[in-house]
Design a protein around this motif. Structure first.
Motif, PDB file in Angstrom:
ATOM      1  N   PHE A  45       6.481  -7.929   7.723  1.00  0.00           N
ATOM      2  CA  PHE A  45       5.658  -6.725   7.591  1.00  0.00           C
ATOM      3  C   PHE A  45       6.533  -5.504   7.825  1.00  0.00           C
ATOM      4  O   PHE A  45       7.300  -5.455   8.789  1.00  0.00           O
ATOM      5  N   ARG A  46       6.408  -4.509   6.959  1.00  0.00           N
ATOM      6  CA  ARG A  46       7.206  -3.289   7.063  1.00  0.00           C
ATOM      7  C   ARG A  46       6.337  -2.095   6.704  1.00  0.00           C
ATOM      8  O   ARG A  46       5.588  -2.126   5.726  1.00  0.00           O
ATOM      9  N   THR A  47       6.464  -1.036   7.499  1.00  0.00           N
ATOM     10  CA  THR A  47       5.766   0.200   7.219  1.00  0.00           C
ATOM     11  C   THR A  47       6.701   1.377   7.480  1.00  0.00           C
ATOM     12  O   THR A  47       7.504   1.347   8.427  1.00  0.00           O
ATOM     13  N   THR A  48       6.612   2.391   6.640  1.00  0.00           N
ATOM     14  CA  THR A  48       7.457   3.578   6.764  1.00  0.00           C
ATOM     15  C   THR A  48       6.599   4.817   6.581  1.00  0.00           C
ATOM     16  O   THR A  48       5.607   4.811   5.836  1.00  0.00           O
ATOM     17  N   ALA A  49       7.005   5.879   7.246  1.00  0.00           N
ATOM     18  CA  ALA A  49       6.322   7.166   7.126  1.00  0.00           C
ATOM     19  C   ALA A  49       7.365   8.267   7.014  1.00  0.00           C
ATOM     20  O   ALA A  49       8.423   8.207   7.667  1.00  0.00           O
ATOM     21  N   TYR A  50       7.050   9.262   6.187  1.00  0.00           N
ATOM     22  CA  TYR A  50       7.976  10.375   5.943  1.00  0.00           C
ATOM     23  C   TYR A  50       7.192  11.680   5.966  1.00  0.00           C
ATOM     24  O   TYR A  50       6.131  11.790   5.337  1.00  0.00           O
ATOM     25  N   PHE A  51       7.730  12.661   6.692  1.00  0.00           N
ATOM     26  CA  PHE A  51       7.073  13.963   6.794  1.00  0.00           C
ATOM     27  C   PHE A  51       8.124  15.061   6.736  1.00  0.00           C
ATOM     28  O   PHE A  51       9.169  14.964   7.389  1.00  0.00           O
ATOM     29  N   GLN A  52       7.846  16.107   5.964  1.00  0.00           N
ATOM     30  CA  GLN A  52       8.753  17.234   5.844  1.00  0.00           C
ATOM     31  C   GLN A  52       7.968  18.534   5.893  1.00  0.00           C
ATOM     32  O   GLN A  52       6.979  18.702   5.171  1.00  0.00           O
ATOM     33  N   ALA A  53       8.408  19.426   6.749  1.00  0.00           N
ATOM     34  CA  ALA A  53       7.794  20.740   6.879  1.00  0.00           C
ATOM     35  C   ALA A  53       8.901  21.773   6.962  1.00  0.00           C
ATOM     36  O   ALA A  53       9.578  21.893   7.986  1.00  0.00           O
TER      37      ALA A  53
ATOM     38  N   ALA B 287       3.285   0.600   3.229  1.00  0.00           N
ATOM     39  CA  ALA B 287       3.222  -0.617   4.037  1.00  0.00           C
ATOM     40  C   ALA B 287       3.262  -1.807   3.088  1.00  0.00           C
ATOM     41  O   ALA B 287       2.594  -1.790   2.047  1.00  0.00           O
ATOM     42  N   ASP B 288       4.042  -2.822   3.438  1.00  0.00           N
ATOM     43  CA  ASP B 288       4.091  -4.015   2.609  1.00  0.00           C
ATOM     44  C   ASP B 288       4.177  -5.265   3.485  1.00  0.00           C
ATOM     45  O   ASP B 288       4.733  -5.224   4.594  1.00  0.00           O
ATOM     46  N   TYR B 289       3.626  -6.344   2.966  1.00  0.00           N
ATOM     47  CA  TYR B 289       3.576  -7.615   3.691  1.00  0.00           C
ATOM     48  C   TYR B 289       3.988  -8.733   2.743  1.00  0.00           C
ATOM     49  O   TYR B 289       3.594  -8.748   1.572  1.00  0.00           O
ATOM     50  N   LYS B 290       4.788  -9.682   3.271  1.00  0.00           N
ATOM     51  CA  LYS B 290       5.230 -10.829   2.495  1.00  0.00           C
ATOM     52  C   LYS B 290       5.047 -12.093   3.326  1.00  0.00           C
ATOM     53  O   LYS B 290       5.401 -12.124   4.504  1.00  0.00           O
ATOM     54  N   PHE B 291       4.511 -13.111   2.682  1.00  0.00           N
ATOM     55  CA  PHE B 291       4.346 -14.415   3.318  1.00  0.00           C
ATOM     56  C   PHE B 291       4.912 -15.466   2.375  1.00  0.00           C
ATOM     57  O   PHE B 291       4.688 -15.408   1.153  1.00  0.00           O
ATOM     58  N   GLY B 292       5.660 -16.426   2.922  1.00  0.00           N
ATOM     59  CA  GLY B 292       6.268 -17.430   2.065  1.00  0.00           C
ATOM     60  C   GLY B 292       6.430 -18.762   2.752  1.00  0.00           C
ATOM     61  O   GLY B 292       6.567 -18.845   3.975  1.00  0.00           O
ATOM     62  N   THR B 293       6.408 -19.831   1.948  1.00  0.00           N
ATOM     63  CA  THR B 293       6.694 -21.182   2.415  1.00  0.00           C
ATOM     64  C   THR B 293       7.833 -21.747   1.578  1.00  0.00           C
ATOM     65  O   THR B 293       8.009 -21.390   0.404  1.00  0.00           O
ATOM     66  N   TYR B 294       8.604 -22.638   2.196  1.00  0.00           N
ATOM     67  CA  TYR B 294       9.776 -23.227   1.543  1.00  0.00           C
ATOM     68  C   TYR B 294       9.650 -24.748   1.603  1.00  0.00           C
ATOM     69  O   TYR B 294       9.515 -25.324   2.692  1.00  0.00           O
TER      70      TYR B 294
ATOM     71  N   ILE C 158       0.863  -1.189   0.000  1.00  0.00           N
ATOM     72  CA  ILE C 158       0.000   0.000   0.000  1.00  0.00           C
ATOM     73  C   ILE C 158       0.897   1.236   0.000  1.00  0.00           C
ATOM     74  O   ILE C 158       1.836   1.323   0.798  1.00  0.00           O
ATOM     75  N   SER C 159       0.615   2.168  -0.887  1.00  0.00           N
ATOM     76  CA  SER C 159       1.370   3.402  -0.966  1.00  0.00           C
ATOM     77  C   SER C 159       0.395   4.580  -0.959  1.00  0.00           C
ATOM     78  O   SER C 159      -0.561   4.604  -1.748  1.00  0.00           O
ATOM     79  N   TRP C 160       0.663   5.539  -0.071  1.00  0.00           N
ATOM     80  CA  TRP C 160      -0.225   6.711   0.055  1.00  0.00           C
ATOM     81  C   TRP C 160       0.635   7.956   0.166  1.00  0.00           C
ATOM     82  O   TRP C 160       1.472   8.065   1.062  1.00  0.00           O
ATOM     83  N   ARG C 161       0.427   8.882  -0.751  1.00  0.00           N
ATOM     84  CA  ARG C 161       1.181  10.134  -0.763  1.00  0.00           C
ATOM     85  C   ARG C 161       0.213  11.282  -1.020  1.00  0.00           C
ATOM     86  O   ARG C 161       0.063  11.765  -2.146  1.00  0.00           O
TER      87      ARG C 161
END
Length: 322
Positions: free
Chosen positions: A146-154, A124-131, A112-115
């Protein structure tokens, strides 16, 4: 108890080839088909000479993988991607721990990307895997990330935040182990005129649990082979708090101060503090000269053998290209 020790000379040669193709096909104005194909060719051979006798070993494999999914754009600021990933590794001359010649990784992924503006973005991104058919006894058979990042600049202020959660599980024969990691970081940076400041915090939690059975051959004190359980329980939590302040007095003089506070609790307790201040001078021809002082206070709470404090004076020279 038994041990082996050998010494000699060795060399190895490694060649890696990476190839990938990515594509996007718009099905409608908002919906697109996305995909990629990746291929990796790995070849390694080496020789180790012990007591005058050469021992040769080679490891060759190739990996072919593809991923495909759908990407939907709700607006110019928001997109969602869902897809499937498949990867197959073919071994040459070696086998997996389950006596197979191929391993396979399958999984799902989402993003998911929101700007909404130039000053803020969130992903935010999610990965699931089997081996299947893992290569070693400690290779994972299941993974979640699971990974999520946020960026803000003022204006002169920038804030970034990141959170990462990873869970890995392995079930090969009767051996089982799980591993989890929680990581969080937050950093703020301020730049205005002659002032530059940065302040950050990072937290890291790790936990490992394993139930193993170690088998050993017969030796002089034991009449026959045997086995014993080897349970692993490890947990650690660490935090890092750091900051920096720099003042550019003019084009030639600069004053910088740093601090770094680190602590680790759980299996191995450590506490470390260090502070540093330095003065930098830039000559007209681009040569840099700096004089600094660093104070370090390190404590190893479990044993205390490595407890120390240090006072360090640093003198360095460099060159800056315009």
């Amino acid at each position: 108890y038994f041990a082996y020790s050998v010494a000699g000379e060795g060399s190895f040669d490694r060649k890696i080839g990476l190839y990938d193709v990515e594509l996007s096909l718009f099905l409608t104005k908002r919906l697109a088909l996305v995909g990629a194909v990746r291929y990796k060719d790995f070849k390694q051979s080496g020789t180790f000479t012990v007591n005058g006798g050469p021992n040769s070993m080679s490891l060759n494999y190739d990996t072919l993988g593809f991923e495909s999914g759908l990407q939907y754009q709700f607006s110019s600021a928001a997109t969602v991607t869902l897809g499937y990933r498949n990867e197959e590794r073919t071994l040459d001359g070696v086998e997996t721990v389950t006596y197979e010649e191929k391993t396979r990784h399958q999984g799902l992924f989402g993003n998911i990307s929101w700007r909404p503006s130039r000053t803020f973005r969130w992903t935010a991104d999610y990965k699931f895997g089997t081996y299947k058919e893992p290569f070693t006894l400690i290779s994972p058979t299941n993974s979640n990330r699971f990974r999520t990042t946020a960026y803000f600049q003022a204006k002169d202020l920038t804030l970034t935040a990141t959170y990462l959660l990873t869970k890995i599980k392995s079930e090969v024969y009767e051996d089982k182990w799980t591993s989890s990691r929680n990581q969080f970081s937050l950093r703020g940076t301020y730049i205005h005129g002659v002032v530059k400041a940065s302040l950050g915090y990072a937290y890291h939690q790790v936990k490992h649990e394993a139930d193993r059975l170690v088998e050993y051959p017969p030796y002089y004190s034991v009449p026959g082979p045997g086995a014993f359980p080897w349970d692993i329980r490890y947990e650690g939590k660490s935090g890092l708090f750091d900051g920096m302040l720099a003042l550019s007095l003019n084009q030639t003089w600069k004053i910088v101060g740093y601090f770094n506070l680190y602590s680790n609790s759980g299996f191995w307790e450590i506490d470390r503090k260090w502070f540093k201040g330095q003065i930098e001078y830039t000559l007209p021809n681009g040569i840099l000269a700096s004089l600094g002082y660093r104070y370090v206070d390190f404590k190893e709470k479990m044993s205390g053998f490595n407890d120390y404090t240090a006072n360090i004076v640093e003198l360095s020279f460099g060159y800056r290209w315009q």
